[in-house]
Scaffold this active site. Structure first.
Site, mmCIF file in Angstrom:
data_model
loop_
_atom_site.group_PDB
_atom_site.id
_atom_site.type_symbol
_atom_site.label_atom_id
_atom_site.label_comp_id
_atom_site.label_asym_id
_atom_site.label_seq_id
_atom_site.Cartn_x
_atom_site.Cartn_y
_atom_site.Cartn_z
ATOM 1 N N ARG A 15 49.857 0.521 -33.095
ATOM 2 C CA ARG A 15 50.649 0.130 -34.258
ATOM 3 C C ARG A 15 51.338 -1.211 -33.986
ATOM 4 O O ARG A 15 51.391 -1.679 -32.856
ATOM 5 C CB ARG A 15 51.718 1.197 -34.558
ATOM 6 C CG ARG A 15 51.146 2.468 -35.127
ATOM 7 C CD ARG A 15 52.194 3.556 -35.264
ATOM 8 N NE ARG A 15 52.648 4.041 -33.977
ATOM 9 C CZ ARG A 15 53.603 4.952 -33.807
ATOM 10 N NH1 ARG A 15 54.202 5.466 -34.857
ATOM 11 N NH2 ARG A 15 53.958 5.346 -32.609
ATOM 12 N N LYS A 75 57.287 1.124 -30.228
ATOM 13 C CA LYS A 75 57.706 2.020 -29.142
ATOM 14 C C LYS A 75 58.802 1.372 -28.296
ATOM 15 O O LYS A 75 59.006 0.156 -28.325
ATOM 16 C CB LYS A 75 56.513 2.337 -28.223
ATOM 17 C CG LYS A 75 55.398 3.087 -28.902
ATOM 18 C CD LYS A 75 55.854 4.392 -29.503
ATOM 19 C CE LYS A 75 55.919 5.508 -28.490
ATOM 20 N NZ LYS A 75 56.217 6.805 -29.135
ATOM 21 N N TYR A 94 61.658 2.401 -32.029
ATOM 22 C CA TYR A 94 61.901 3.760 -31.518
ATOM 23 C C TYR A 94 62.361 3.628 -30.066
ATOM 24 O O TYR A 94 61.763 2.861 -29.296
ATOM 25 C CB TYR A 94 60.603 4.590 -31.517
ATOM 26 C CG TYR A 94 60.127 5.045 -32.881
ATOM 27 C CD1 TYR A 94 60.900 5.883 -33.667
ATOM 28 C CD2 TYR A 94 58.882 4.681 -33.356
ATOM 29 C CE1 TYR A 94 60.452 6.328 -34.916
ATOM 30 C CE2 TYR A 94 58.427 5.111 -34.610
ATOM 31 C CZ TYR A 94 59.219 5.939 -35.373
ATOM 32 O OH TYR A 94 58.769 6.370 -36.602
ATOM 33 N N HIS A 96 64.148 6.760 -28.309
ATOM 34 C CA HIS A 96 64.184 8.114 -27.715
ATOM 35 C C HIS A 96 64.885 8.088 -26.364
ATOM 36 O O HIS A 96 64.339 8.537 -25.348
ATOM 37 C CB HIS A 96 62.766 8.713 -27.618
ATOM 38 C CG HIS A 96 62.135 8.934 -28.965
ATOM 39 N ND1 HIS A 96 62.531 9.959 -29.812
ATOM 40 C CD2 HIS A 96 61.180 8.253 -29.626
ATOM 41 C CE1 HIS A 96 61.832 9.888 -30.933
ATOM 42 N NE2 HIS A 96 61.017 8.862 -30.848
ATOM 43 N N GLU A 118 64.787 6.308 -34.659
ATOM 44 C CA GLU A 118 64.837 7.772 -34.793
ATOM 45 C C GLU A 118 66.225 8.310 -35.126
ATOM 46 O O GLU A 118 66.340 9.479 -35.498
ATOM 47 C CB GLU A 118 64.297 8.463 -33.530
ATOM 48 C CG GLU A 118 65.147 8.339 -32.268
ATOM 49 C CD GLU A 118 64.882 7.056 -31.483
ATOM 50 O OE1 GLU A 118 64.149 6.186 -31.997
ATOM 51 O OE2 GLU A 118 65.411 6.924 -30.376
ATOM 52 N N ILE A 178 58.451 18.607 -43.538
ATOM 53 C CA ILE A 178 57.605 17.461 -43.916
ATOM 54 C C ILE A 178 56.164 17.684 -43.453
ATOM 55 O O ILE A 178 55.223 17.589 -44.255
ATOM 56 C CB ILE A 178 58.134 16.153 -43.270
ATOM 57 C CG1 ILE A 178 59.636 15.980 -43.484
ATOM 58 C CG2 ILE A 178 57.336 14.955 -43.747
ATOM 59 C CD1 ILE A 178 60.052 15.504 -44.814
ATOM 60 N N VAL A 179 55.982 17.984 -42.168
ATOM 61 C CA VAL A 179 54.625 18.170 -41.636
ATOM 62 C C VAL A 179 53.920 19.310 -42.376
ATOM 63 O O VAL A 179 52.792 19.168 -42.850
ATOM 64 C CB VAL A 179 54.673 18.486 -40.107
ATOM 65 C CG1 VAL A 179 53.304 18.946 -39.606
ATOM 66 C CG2 VAL A 179 55.144 17.273 -39.320
ATOM 67 N N VAL A 239 56.926 23.706 -36.896
ATOM 68 C CA VAL A 239 58.307 24.200 -36.883
ATOM 69 C C VAL A 239 59.222 23.196 -36.194
ATOM 70 O O VAL A 239 58.817 22.563 -35.226
ATOM 71 C CB VAL A 239 58.340 25.556 -36.129
ATOM 72 C CG1 VAL A 239 59.743 25.927 -35.726
ATOM 73 C CG2 VAL A 239 57.717 26.636 -36.990
ATOM 74 N N ASP A 270 55.327 18.007 -29.532
ATOM 75 C CA ASP A 270 56.254 17.004 -28.973
ATOM 76 C C ASP A 270 57.654 17.579 -28.757
ATOM 77 O O ASP A 270 58.469 16.982 -28.059
ATOM 78 C CB ASP A 270 56.316 15.751 -29.864
ATOM 79 C CG ASP A 270 56.806 16.048 -31.265
ATOM 80 O OD1 ASP A 270 56.682 17.207 -31.726
ATOM 81 O OD2 ASP A 270 57.327 15.123 -31.915
HETATM 82 N N1 LIG Z 1 52.386 15.629 -32.762
HETATM 83 C C1 LIG Z 1 52.742 14.574 -33.469
HETATM 84 O O1 LIG Z 1 52.113 13.536 -33.416
HETATM 85 C C2 LIG Z 1 53.915 14.666 -34.378
HETATM 86 C C3 LIG Z 1 54.141 13.674 -35.352
HETATM 87 C C4 LIG Z 1 55.222 13.829 -36.226
HETATM 88 C C5 LIG Z 1 56.072 14.941 -36.116
HETATM 89 N N2 LIG Z 1 55.828 15.869 -35.122
HETATM 90 C C6 LIG Z 1 56.646 17.088 -34.951
HETATM 91 O O2 LIG Z 1 56.338 18.032 -35.950
HETATM 92 C C7 LIG Z 1 57.421 18.963 -36.017
HETATM 93 C C8 LIG Z 1 57.812 19.228 -37.471
HETATM 94 O O3 LIG Z 1 58.397 18.043 -38.011
HETATM 95 P P1 LIG Z 1 58.918 17.976 -39.526
HETATM 96 O O4 LIG Z 1 59.238 16.544 -39.775
HETATM 97 O O5 LIG Z 1 58.008 18.681 -40.429
HETATM 98 O O6 LIG Z 1 60.286 18.807 -39.397
HETATM 99 P P2 LIG Z 1 61.136 19.419 -40.620
HETATM 100 O O7 LIG Z 1 62.527 19.568 -40.107
HETATM 101 O O8 LIG Z 1 60.876 18.655 -41.866
HETATM 102 O O9 LIG Z 1 60.496 20.879 -40.824
HETATM 103 C C9 LIG Z 1 60.627 21.929 -39.915
HETATM 104 C C10 LIG Z 1 60.606 23.231 -40.662
HETATM 105 O O10 LIG Z 1 60.525 24.300 -39.706
HETATM 106 C C11 LIG Z 1 61.223 25.398 -40.283
HETATM 107 N N3 LIG Z 1 61.480 26.429 -39.278
HETATM 108 C C12 LIG Z 1 62.439 26.504 -38.313
HETATM 109 N N4 LIG Z 1 62.319 27.642 -37.604
HETATM 110 C C13 LIG Z 1 61.241 28.303 -38.109
HETATM 111 C C14 LIG Z 1 60.600 29.542 -37.813
HETATM 112 N N5 LIG Z 1 61.042 30.325 -36.839
HETATM 113 N N6 LIG Z 1 59.520 29.878 -38.551
HETATM 114 C C15 LIG Z 1 59.040 29.095 -39.535
HETATM 115 N N7 LIG Z 1 59.624 27.931 -39.870
HETATM 116 C C16 LIG Z 1 60.702 27.534 -39.171
HETATM 117 C C17 LIG Z 1 62.473 24.748 -40.874
HETATM 118 O O11 LIG Z 1 63.113 25.603 -41.799
HETATM 119 C C18 LIG Z 1 61.866 23.490 -41.510
HETATM 120 O O12 LIG Z 1 61.518 23.702 -42.864
HETATM 121 C C19 LIG Z 1 58.539 18.335 -35.173
HETATM 122 O O13 LIG Z 1 58.548 18.937 -33.903
HETATM 123 C C20 LIG Z 1 58.126 16.895 -35.064
HETATM 124 O O14 LIG Z 1 58.671 16.273 -33.913
HETATM 125 C C21 LIG Z 1 54.780 15.732 -34.264
#
Ligand SMILES: NC(=O)c1ccc[n+]([C@@H]2O[C@H](COP(=O)([O-])OP(=O)(O)OC[C@H]3O[C@@H](n4cnc5c(N)ncnc54)[C@H](O)[C@@H]3O)[C@@H](O)[C@H]2O)c1
Length: 370
Positions: A15, A75, A94, A96, A118, A178-179, A239, A270
């Site tokens: 990026r 980064k 970012y 962190h 972040e 969001i995810v 989650v 992550d």
């Molecule tokens: N791997 C990657 O490249 C990458 C990229 C972006 C984000 N992420 C990760 O993805 C994850 C989700 O991010 P997000 O932005 O969607 O977060 P978010 O806060 O928008 O959503 C998380 C959801 O999880 C729910 N939740 C909490 N405990 C729960 C449970 N026990 N059962 C079911 N749902 C539960 C919450 O109520 C919330 O709606 C984070 O860990 C983020 O760091 C990873």
């Protein structure tokens, strides 16, 4: 202001912090932009495009750091960049900090102004510069999941949408943030049967309202997860509990209840992952298999689609970067609470609680630096 954009040198980071469109915006506002040669190449932007938009190209990273008042990056700086950073130089990227003590000490020592993407935070507590990457990862999770469901990739050999006369696949999305929302939308669009689980009833209520008919919402608890995994073909871990490790909603022992060739995509890897058997993988070697279940756990999923990720990220960062350039960081942060929350380390002082807590270092007040 003089803005510098170095080429990202962290392994596999393609990026770039500014697109040619961003350069044009800075120029319109009377600023000067220097881009390190080939900084945009990984995202599909040539030096010529940047020059056309009004930037000047510099040959080396040293020149970029030497000339710029504000460095825009993606980064955190890596060790070889530490000594290039100047006192009072503004770094917008970012960081962190809570996951790197050497970086924290290095930035304190360099006396730079470190504004972390972040921790920029809106009044509703959302994190506008993290959201775009979650959107990318959520959408990508289905694309990757569909691929690994193919037989030659180790999966069950099921097409997400099925065809006439054949049932579609079942997709379970754990976490409806969001995810999870983006993943559910993509899976539903491809015709799969989708179930979203979350512990927040208001969130489930909202999702129930906005999602298409092939998406069901179910309360997340151990019983419901156990029942759902038996019939799921693709499971997305999405989650998040802010500031904490993700809970293990799927344990090792639960894998034997799944069908052979089920695919798990743990996007939350992550933050430790919400599937016990997950560990971080890379784009070079994204999957592994345990008990016949395919695990995909790439920790930086957006890195595989740098064109989309760069545009999504810069769409969100540019308005803040322009405020910083137009007003200078002190006035921009005084005027805008969202930006103020991004200040982490300022002229040798830690001003963000999460960073001081992480390393047991003194916390200074924002007032003392603004
Ligand atoms: N791997 C990657 O490249 C990458 C990229 C972006 C984000 N992420 C990760 O993805 C994850 C989700 O991010 P997000 O932005 O969607 O977060 P978010 O806060 O928008 O959503 C998380 C959801 O999880 C729910 N939740 C909490 N405990 C729960 C449970 N026990 N059962 C079911 N749902 C539960 C919450 O109520 C919330 O709606 C984070 O860990 C983020 O760091 C990873």
């Amino acid at each position: 202001m003089i803005i510098g954009v170095p080429k990202e040198i962290k392994n596999n980071e393609n990026r770039v912090a500014l697109t040619p469109a961003g350069v044009a915006e800075f120029k319109k506002n009377g600023h000067t932009v220097y881009i390190q040669t080939q900084a945009g190449l990984g995202s599909g932007f040539s030096d010529e495009e940047y020059v056309k938009a009004g930037a000047s190209i510099l040959g080396t990273i040293e020149e970029v750091y030497a000339i710029a008042e504000m460095i825009c990056k993606v980064k955190e700086p890596i060790a070889s960049e530490y000594n290039l950073i100047k006192e009072n130089q503004l770094l917008f990227t970012y960081f962190h900090f809570a996951s790197s003590e050497p970086l924290t000490h290095a930035m304190i020592e360099r006396k730079a102004i470190c504004l972390a993407y972040e921790t920029v935070e809106k009044t509703d507590r959302s994190l506008p510069l993290l959201v775009p990457m979650s959107e990318v990862a959520g959408r990508m999770a289905i694309q990757e999941g569909a691929k690994y469901l193919e037989k030659p990739m180790g999966g069950r050999g099921i097409l997400l949408g099925g065809v006439a006369g054949v049932k579609p696949a079942n997709v379970l999305v754990l976490g409806g943030g969001i995810v999870g929302t983006q993943a559910a939308k993509m899976a539903a669009g491809l015709g799969a049967n989708v179930t979203i689980m979350d512990i927040s009833l208001p969130r489930l209520r909202y999702l129930e309202d906005v999602m298409p008919a092939n998406v069901d919402t179910v309360m997340s608890n151990e019983y419901n997860v156990r029942e759902a995994i038996k019939v799921s073909d693709l499971i997305i871990g999405a989650v998040l509990i802010p500031g904490a490790k993700a809970p293990h909603l799927i344990t090792r022992e639960m894998l034997k209840e799944m069908r052979q060739g089920t695919v798990l995509v743990d996007v939350a890897v992550d933050q430790g992952g919400c599937i016990e058997t997950c560990h971080p993988t890379t784009h070079e070697n994204p999957t592994f298999e345990i008990d016949g279940v395919v695990h995909y756990c790439v920790a930086n999923m957006p890195g595989a689609v740098p064109y989309t990720s760069t545009l999504a990220l810069t769409n969100a960062t540019l308005p803040y970067a322009l405020q910083l350039a137009n007003k200078g960081w002190k006035k921009a942060c005084t005027d805008n609470e969202e930006l103020k929350k991004g200040l982490n380390v300022v002229a040798g002082k830690i001003v963000y609680k999460g960073v001081s807590d992480a390393w047991g270092l003194a916390l200074s007040s924002l007032e003392s630096v603004l």
